[in-house]
Design an enzyme around this catalytic site. Structure first.
Site, PDB file in Angstrom:
ATOM      1  N   CYS A  11       0.731  -1.441   0.025  1.00 61.65           N
ATOM      2  CA  CYS A  11       0.066   0.002  -0.341  1.00 61.65           C
ATOM      3  C   CYS A  11       0.583   0.960  -0.176  1.00 61.65           C
ATOM      4  O   CYS A  11       0.665   2.294  -0.878  1.00 61.65           O
ATOM      5  CB  CYS A  11      -0.768   0.114   1.362  1.00 61.65           C
ATOM      6  SG  CYS A  11      -2.169  -1.287   1.509  1.00 61.65           S
TER       7      CYS A  11
HETATM    8  N1  LIG Z   1      -2.834  -5.953   2.054  1.00 61.58           N
HETATM    9  C1  LIG Z   1      -3.536  -5.031   3.000  1.00 61.58           C
HETATM   10  O1  LIG Z   1      -3.020  -4.708   3.824  1.00 61.58           O
HETATM   11  C2  LIG Z   1      -4.186  -3.877   1.750  1.00 61.58           C
HETATM   12  C3  LIG Z   1      -4.999  -3.043   2.426  1.00 61.58           C
HETATM   13  C4  LIG Z   1      -6.485  -2.027   1.538  1.00 61.58           C
HETATM   14  C5  LIG Z   1      -6.348  -2.501   0.832  1.00 61.58           C
HETATM   15  N2  LIG Z   1      -5.292  -2.940  -0.178  1.00 61.58           N
HETATM   16  C6  LIG Z   1      -5.714  -3.061  -1.313  1.00 61.58           C
HETATM   17  O2  LIG Z   1      -6.817  -4.117  -1.850  1.00 61.58           O
HETATM   18  C7  LIG Z   1      -6.180  -4.431  -2.677  1.00 61.58           C
HETATM   19  C8  LIG Z   1      -6.249  -6.345  -2.474  1.00 61.58           C
HETATM   20  O3  LIG Z   1      -4.856  -6.158  -1.680  1.00 61.58           O
HETATM   21  P1  LIG Z   1      -4.575  -7.429  -1.375  1.00 61.58           P
HETATM   22  O4  LIG Z   1      -3.257  -7.261  -0.487  1.00 61.58           O
HETATM   23  O5  LIG Z   1      -5.710  -8.244  -0.742  1.00 61.58           O
HETATM   24  O6  LIG Z   1      -4.018  -8.271  -2.707  1.00 61.58           O
HETATM   25  P2  LIG Z   1      -3.572  -9.972  -2.590  1.00 61.58           P
HETATM   26  O7  LIG Z   1      -2.640 -10.297  -3.838  1.00 61.58           O
HETATM   27  O8  LIG Z   1      -3.584 -10.687  -0.428  1.00 61.58           O
HETATM   28  O9  LIG Z   1      -5.392 -10.516  -2.632  1.00 61.58           O
HETATM   29  C9  LIG Z   1      -5.648 -10.497  -4.219  1.00 61.58           C
HETATM   30  C10 LIG Z   1      -6.372 -12.077  -4.664  1.00 61.58           C
HETATM   31  O10 LIG Z   1      -6.236 -11.587  -6.054  1.00 61.58           O
HETATM   32  C11 LIG Z   1      -6.654 -12.614  -6.995  1.00 61.58           C
HETATM   33  N3  LIG Z   1      -7.061 -12.495  -8.544  1.00 61.58           N
HETATM   34  C12 LIG Z   1      -5.898 -11.366  -8.916  1.00 61.58           C
HETATM   35  N4  LIG Z   1      -7.243 -11.616 -10.357  1.00 61.58           N
HETATM   36  C13 LIG Z   1      -8.384 -12.035 -10.419  1.00 61.58           C
HETATM   37  C14 LIG Z   1      -8.756 -12.175 -10.995  1.00 61.58           C
HETATM   38  N5  LIG Z   1      -9.002 -11.627 -12.544  1.00 61.58           N
HETATM   39  N6  LIG Z   1     -10.357 -12.635 -10.743  1.00 61.58           N
HETATM   40  C15 LIG Z   1     -10.491 -13.188  -9.410  1.00 61.58           C
HETATM   41  N7  LIG Z   1      -9.035 -13.003  -8.251  1.00 61.58           N
HETATM   42  C16 LIG Z   1      -8.052 -12.364  -8.253  1.00 61.58           C
HETATM   43  C17 LIG Z   1      -5.123 -13.417  -6.529  1.00 61.58           C
HETATM   44  O11 LIG Z   1      -5.469 -15.066  -6.926  1.00 61.58           O
HETATM   45  C18 LIG Z   1      -5.151 -12.537  -5.281  1.00 61.58           C
HETATM   46  O12 LIG Z   1      -5.438 -13.785  -4.349  1.00 61.58           O
HETATM   47  C19 LIG Z   1      -5.395  -3.896  -3.155  1.00 61.58           C
HETATM   48  O13 LIG Z   1      -6.033  -2.637  -4.641  1.00 61.58           O
HETATM   49  C20 LIG Z   1      -5.096  -3.479  -2.070  1.00 61.58           C
HETATM   50  O14 LIG Z   1      -3.829  -2.086  -2.860  1.00 61.58           O
HETATM   51  C21 LIG Z   1      -4.891  -3.602   0.070  1.00 61.58           C
END
Ligand SMILES: NC(=O)c1ccc[n+]([C@@H]2O[C@H](COP(=O)([O-])OP(=O)(O)OC[C@H]3O[C@@H](n4cnc5c(N)ncnc54)[C@H](O)[C@@H]3O)[C@@H](O)[C@H]2O)c1
Length: 445
Positions: A282
């Protein structure tokens, strides 16, 4: 009819009632750090939840009731899987007939540093065949202001449904902080901005089952910008703390002592600390989504650019200080053995995404050091041209190197025993605190 639903379309009213009476079946797309805790919270609130993720390994273990995240205990997940309240699938077909879908897919940067919203586009396009009247779609992935309206909305309208009347679209940023125990998905207030006021109301009904405090805002853009403000605030303040470390070194001052003293002010000051660089999915990335967007309206986001420059340079600065510390002892970095303590991007988690340890290790290797690492949460770490496995016993390993560098201050490590064994320690996180201040063996950032 409640006052809140008086002015909405019949489709919206029916959908809100399905959520309020817990008859709704919902989907969560992307079962990572953001999606899985939300899916579990919604299932625990009494909804039937289907999760879709393209990673077959993740889906398989989730359907066995096993969690890949420290923040989602198996004791919570397993009963939901056993009762059929939560199922995972690699296929979007599983979303057939759902009343609402929340999308939390990755939003990384391209190699050029520009936003990569291809995952959002792919997920939205895959969802299109399963859109139907009386359904809400909510984007949670962090992104630049305008994405929901300019990129997601046109994909949904292709299905011939009118957004705000038949179909509802909103943006609601996630605030999860992996490893944090005091604030959870359920208790952290959640901002929601819809394409129309009705979209906001429907999305609020979706989340209202599982989340205690909702913060409706006037548009999707406001909700998108709110998230970017939160993370830009952190990136800029960390940048200032890092620059303070550079200034204190020039002035011969201990930056940690200065920050601790300032933090005794009971008002008007918020403590941020320096370190070897920014990490995680992030803080290093999200502000660059905002500065990229602003370039398109011919504005330079100066605080973001400056903080990014200072923060990005910290791994190089740390390696330079390590070089100086060895030099003081008549040693060169080339040929020296260096043990890196902690490679996750922050304490007490296993996540190594964008971790400054990757840069620190790469630069140490480039300068000819022989590098090993220990991290209680990370077994192995790799970049394109190297792979390292965590050494088992950090105290024994510290005794066999020329310098130990603390990159991430996990609480589980015995820093005193490591220091006793090591010839020299570079502490980039103040892990040694007061004990390190007067110890000639410890060099602090
Ligand atoms: N990790 C954090 O602390 C956090 C906090 C707030 C916001 N975010 C935001 O949330 C979003 C997701 O982050 P995350 O940390 O959960 O990512 P992550 O990589 O842990 O999880 C994302 C998941 O999406 C799946 N994926 C990818 N393409 C896909 C598709 N087309 N269809 C279905 N599944 C698909 C991946 O396999 C993965 O399991 C990002 O935009 C991130 O910036 C993350």
């Amino acid at each position: 009819m409640s006052e809140d639903t008086q002015s909405v379309s019949p489709a919206a009213q029916a959908l809100i009632e399905r959520f309020q009476t817990r008859q709704a079946r919902v989907g969560v797309v992307g079962l990572g750090y953001v999606g899985l805790p939300l899916a579990v919270a919604l299932a625990e609130a009494g909804l039937e939840v289907v999760g879709v993720d393209l990673d077959p390994a993740k889906v398989k273990t989730l359907n066995q009731g096993k969690s890949h995240l420290e923040d989602v205990a198996e004791a919570r997940l397993a009963p939901l899987v056993a009762s059929g309240r939560f199922t995972a699938s690699v296929s979007y077909e599983a979303l057939e007939g759902v009343d609402g879908v929340s999308i939390s897919v990755p939003t990384p940067l391209r190699k050029t540093g520009d936003p990569d919203i291809s995952y959002i586009v792919a997920a939205t396009q895959s969802l299109r065949p399963y859109l139907h009247p009386g359904m809400v779609v909510i984007l949670e992935s962090t992104t630049y202001p305008g994405t929901t309206r300019e990129v997601v909305l046109p994909e949904l309208e292709v299905a011939g449904l009118e957004v705000g009347k038949d179909l509802f679209l909103a943006f609601s940023p996630e605030r999860v902080d992996p490893g944090r125990k005091d604030w959870t998905t359920e208790t952290t207030p959640k901002v929601i901005g819809g394409i129309t006021p009705t979209c906001t109301k429907v999305a609020a009904a979706f989340y209202g089952l599982a989340i205690q405090h909702l913060v409706p805002v006037s548009s999707t853009e406001t909700a998108e910008m709110t998230k970017l403000l939160e993370n830009t605030f952190r990136a800029v303040n960390i940048g200032m703390a890092n620059e303070l470390a550079l200034m204190c070194e020039r002035l011969g001052l201990d930056v940690w002592e200065v920050i601790e003293a300032a933090a005794t002010k009971p008002f008007g000051f918020m403590k941020f600390t320096p370190g070897p660089g920014l990490g995680g999915h992030c803080i290093p990335i999200d502000p660059l989504y905002l500065s990229w967007k602003l370039k398109s309206v011919k504005y330079t986001a100066r605080f973001i650019e400056l903080a990014s420059e200072i923060n990005t340079n910290m791994p190089r600065y740390v390696v330079g200080r390590i070089q100086d510390a060895l030099n003081e002892r008549g040693q060169s970095l080339k040929g020296s053995k260096v043990l890196v303590l902690g490679v996750a991007f922050k304490p007490d988690v296993a996540d190594t995404r964008e971790s400054p340890a990757l840069d620190v290790i790469g630069m140490l290797m480039d300068k000819g050091a022989e590098v090993s690492f220990h991290d209680p949460y990370v077994d192995s770490l790799s970049e394109e041209d190297w792979t390292l496995n965590s050494v088992e016993d950090p105290v024994a390993a510290a005794g066999g190197v020329d310098l130990v560098v603390v990159v991430t201050n996990h609480h589980a490590l015995d820093y005193q025993a490591i220091k006793a064994a090591a010839p020299l320690v570079f502490d980039s996180r103040n892990a040694y605190d007061l004990a390190g201040r007067s110890d000639p063996k410890v060099v602090k950032l």
